[in-house]
Design an enzyme around this catalytic site. Sequence first.
Site, PDB file in Angstrom:
ATOM      1  N   HIS A 174      34.380  32.609  37.387  1.00 24.00           N
ATOM      2  CA  HIS A 174      33.491  33.399  38.252  1.00 24.00           C
ATOM      3  C   HIS A 174      34.154  34.626  38.868  1.00 24.00           C
ATOM      4  O   HIS A 174      33.485  35.629  39.107  1.00 24.00           O
ATOM      5  CB  HIS A 174      32.949  32.515  39.390  1.00 24.00           C
ATOM      6  CG  HIS A 174      31.894  31.550  38.940  1.00 24.00           C
ATOM      7  ND1 HIS A 174      31.085  30.852  39.818  1.00 24.00           N
ATOM      8  CD2 HIS A 174      31.509  31.163  37.693  1.00 24.00           C
ATOM      9  CE1 HIS A 174      30.255  30.076  39.137  1.00 24.00           C
ATOM     10  NE2 HIS A 174      30.501  30.240  37.835  1.00 24.00           N
TER      11      HIS A 174
ATOM     12  N   THR B 226      52.449  28.026  50.921  1.00 24.82           N
ATOM     13  CA  THR B 226      51.023  27.669  50.871  1.00 24.82           C
ATOM     14  C   THR B 226      50.236  28.417  49.813  1.00 24.82           C
ATOM     15  O   THR B 226      49.104  28.036  49.507  1.00 24.82           O
ATOM     16  CB  THR B 226      50.361  28.010  52.224  1.00 24.82           C
ATOM     17  OG1 THR B 226      50.554  29.429  52.446  1.00 24.82           O
ATOM     18  CG2 THR B 226      50.971  27.219  53.363  1.00 24.82           C
TER      19      THR B 226
ATOM     20  N   HIS C 118      28.300  37.569  37.543  1.00 26.91           N
ATOM     21  CA  HIS C 118      29.619  37.626  38.187  1.00 26.91           C
ATOM     22  C   HIS C 118      30.252  39.016  38.054  1.00 26.91           C
ATOM     23  O   HIS C 118      31.033  39.429  38.895  1.00 26.91           O
ATOM     24  CB  HIS C 118      30.538  36.548  37.608  1.00 26.91           C
ATOM     25  CG  HIS C 118      29.937  35.180  37.711  1.00 26.91           C
ATOM     26  ND1 HIS C 118      29.668  34.589  38.922  1.00 26.91           N
ATOM     27  CD2 HIS C 118      29.492  34.315  36.761  1.00 26.91           C
ATOM     28  CE1 HIS C 118      29.117  33.408  38.713  1.00 26.91           C
ATOM     29  NE2 HIS C 118      28.985  33.222  37.406  1.00 26.91           N
TER      30      HIS C 118
ATOM     31  N   ASP D 161      58.694  32.751  46.648  1.00 28.70           N
ATOM     32  CA  ASP D 161      59.703  32.839  47.704  1.00 28.70           C
ATOM     33  C   ASP D 161      60.457  31.510  47.737  1.00 28.70           C
ATOM     34  O   ASP D 161      60.304  30.672  46.832  1.00 28.70           O
ATOM     35  CB  ASP D 161      59.064  33.233  49.051  1.00 28.70           C
ATOM     36  CG  ASP D 161      58.242  32.111  49.683  1.00 28.70           C
ATOM     37  OD1 ASP D 161      58.078  31.047  49.051  1.00 28.70           O
ATOM     38  OD2 ASP D 161      57.764  32.298  50.815  1.00 28.70           O
TER      39      ASP D 161
ATOM     40  N   CYS E 114      54.290  30.438  47.041  1.00 29.28           N
ATOM     41  CA  CYS E 114      55.073  30.431  48.278  1.00 29.28           C
ATOM     42  C   CYS E 114      54.866  29.048  48.903  1.00 29.28           C
ATOM     43  O   CYS E 114      54.594  28.090  48.179  1.00 29.28           O
ATOM     44  CB  CYS E 114      54.680  31.582  49.206  1.00 29.28           C
ATOM     45  SG  CYS E 114      52.950  31.653  49.684  1.00 29.28           S
TER      46      CYS E 114
END
Length: 149
Positions: free
Chosen positions: A99, A68, A134, A9, A66
């Site tokens: 993982h 964050t 995993h 964004d 974006c």
Amino acid sequence: MESIAIGADHGGYPLKEDVKAYLVEKGYSVMDVGTTSEESVDYPDFAAEVARAVQQKKVELGILICGTGIGMAMTANKFKGIRAAVVHDAYTAAMSRRHNNANIITFGGRVVGAGVAFSIVDAWLGNRFEGGRHTRRLDKIGAFEKKGY
Ligand code: RB5
């Protein structure tokens, strides 16, 4: 070399341009779904584009940026088969692959600079899923997804 879809964004746009150039320089095939400027847009639109491209196997992996990384991950994880991880550094990026077998990573253009972003990309692409225990854990996530909780 994996093919990679990338989207951002306005909060991630400048960093997307840097990361895209870095990947192209390294020889990766990159599909850029936008955005194309710092004009305000809605991150879910770009997360959906990249998530669908991965889901439909148009590309193998995705990167979303974006402000964050959080909104991008929240959106991408609504798509079946997507394992999007918010990463902050080379360590979390490497572990998201080893993982969690993350097929999309997200990070913040207002959180990390270009140097850290390049180290994130290198760590993620330079590691592989370790399988074993995993796989069992990822299968449990997949079972929740299948049940539609
Ligand atoms: C946009 O201002 C900002 O909310 C967005 O880039 C992102 O950080 C959301 O998670």
